[in-house]
Each structure stands twice: as C-alpha cells, then as structure tokens.
Design a protein around this motif. Sequence first.
Motif, short mmCIF file in Angstrom:
data_model
loop_
_atom_site.label_atom_id
_atom_site.label_comp_id
_atom_site.label_asym_id
_atom_site.label_seq_id
_atom_site.Cartn_x
_atom_site.Cartn_y
_atom_site.Cartn_z
N GLN A 32 42.29 24.76 27.47
CA GLN A 32 42.03 25.80 28.45
C GLN A 32 42.40 25.34 29.86
O GLN A 32 43.00 26.08 30.64
CB GLN A 32 40.56 26.21 28.41
N VAL A 33 42.03 24.09 30.18
CA VAL A 33 42.35 23.54 31.49
C VAL A 33 43.87 23.46 31.67
O VAL A 33 44.40 23.80 32.74
CB VAL A 33 41.72 22.14 31.68
N ALA A 34 44.58 23.00 30.64
CA ALA A 34 46.04 22.88 30.72
C ALA A 34 46.68 24.24 31.02
O ALA A 34 47.61 24.34 31.83
CB ALA A 34 46.58 22.31 29.42
N LYS A 35 46.18 25.28 30.38
CA LYS A 35 46.74 26.61 30.61
C LYS A 35 46.40 27.11 32.01
O LYS A 35 47.21 27.78 32.65
CB LYS A 35 46.23 27.57 29.54
N GLU A 36 45.21 26.77 32.50
CA GLU A 36 44.85 27.16 33.86
C GLU A 36 45.69 26.41 34.89
O GLU A 36 45.98 26.94 35.96
CB GLU A 36 43.36 26.91 34.10
N TYR A 37 46.10 25.18 34.55
CA TYR A 37 47.00 24.44 35.43
C TYR A 37 48.36 25.14 35.53
O TYR A 37 49.04 25.03 36.54
CB TYR A 37 47.22 23.02 34.91
N GLY A 38 48.76 25.82 34.44
CA GLY A 38 50.05 26.50 34.42
C GLY A 38 50.94 26.14 33.26
O GLY A 38 52.07 26.63 33.16
N PHE A 39 50.45 25.30 32.35
CA PHE A 39 51.22 24.97 31.13
C PHE A 39 51.06 26.14 30.15
O PHE A 39 50.17 26.13 29.29
CB PHE A 39 50.73 23.66 30.52
N GLU A 40 51.90 27.14 30.29
CA GLU A 40 51.70 28.41 29.59
C GLU A 40 51.85 28.30 28.08
O GLU A 40 51.28 29.11 27.33
CB GLU A 40 52.68 29.44 30.15
#
Length: 249
Positions: A32-40
């Motif tokens: 979830q954190v990775a996706k919030e960083y922008g790793f779509e």
Amino acid sequence: SQILLSHTPYRKHVETYRNNRVLVVGSEKCLQVAKEYGFEKAVSVEDIHRENEDIYPWRKPLVQHDSSISHSSNEPISAAFVFHDPLDWAVEMQVLTDCILGGSPLGLGKVQTIPLFACNPDLTFKTTYHRPRYTQGAFLQAFCTLFHSYTGSYPAIDMCGKPFPVQYRYAEDMIREEAKRIGNSIAPELFIGVGDNPQADIRGANNAGNHWRSVLVRTGIHESDENDKENPADLFCNDVEEAIQALYS
C-alpha cells in the motif's frame, strides 16, 4: 513531509519505475505504501505466489490477490524493493531470487538481471521481548548467503536507510523544506541525530559531516551505562527527554 522512514528515499525512483511492474518485499501494508509513493504497478510476494502457487508449493498464499491490479502477470518485474521485515522468509527468499534472476518469477538464469533495493541493514531491533529480535538486515544477510550458494555470486543491493549517507542528505532536505514552510528565514546549519543503535544511528550521524551531532540513548539496542567505544556519540544520555534537556541547557 515531517517523517523520514528508512524506505522514504525510494520516492526518488518513482519516475523510473512508475509504469513498470516492481516487486515489493514486506507486509501487505508495504504494498500500500509503495502504491502511495507512486509505484503504480507494485506487486507483493503473495501476489506473485497467487499467480502461480507452484512457485512455493508448501503452503497456500496467505492473502487474496489484489483485485485492483490491472496489469498482466506476464509483464516482467523491473526492480525489487525490500520495504520492511518480511513475514515469511522462505517464500520471500524464493520469489525474490526468482525475480531478480530473470525479471520474472520464471527465474531463467543464475545472473542478476534487475536492480534490488533495500533500506535497513540493522541486524536486530528492540521490542518488549527481553532480547533483541532479528530484523531486515538479518533477512538480507541470510538472503545474500543463500543467493551466493545458489549462483556463485552475491546480489548487488542499492541501500538506503541508516547509516548510509543518502538517508542523512534526505533528512537535511526535508528539514530545510520544513523550516521554509514554517517561515524560518534562517536555513538550519546544525543537525542532531538521536538513536539507540551505535552501528546504525550513531555511525551514520558521525559520518554525515561536521554539521551533524550524534546522540546515543539507552532506550533500545544500546543498554550499557557507557558510551559506545567503536561508534562513540557526541552526547550520551539515558533517553530522549534527557537528551533534549542537555541540548537546550
């Protein structure tokens, strides 16, 4: 904007991998954190396991596959990021090995083909248990040993987190930006690094430059009633409260 975690510098890789499939190692919260960083197109080890349960046949995937994933499982893995302590070392090591050796779970060879990023070399950390517990650094050491036994070479790992300089430069930038945000016209010139781990927190601050001061506290890994001999801090205190009082006295 005020909190710097060991993996926060991963943000600088977002533009490179935003539209690429990347493997995230750690708990589901890390995904979830990775996706919030922008790793779509980030996927977890459990996502990979669910796509092909034969990858690790000794148990079923622990979590449901992310139904929001729109990209194909046939897309190659472009990079792997270790965000936090893995929960099940066996399957994490297997999937991580497969992915970095072939850019996919097929793991076609014995040569690293994609970059591997990690963010915490600490061997142990302190919990409510009476002895320190293994953490991400222990996983990395075990993984490197196993990888070397299997391939004959050690994996190349791009590290951030303490005690690496990138973490302290990132902290400086964040603190300067915060100073601007609150209207401070004077740029910070002195930075204080407080920590309980001499090999990580104190070593990193000591090596970050003359504009850094290190403070060692006895509320975690370091339990001795004396300053560390190998990585001595500029200031040695029992806890953070005592450190603040000493700094402002």
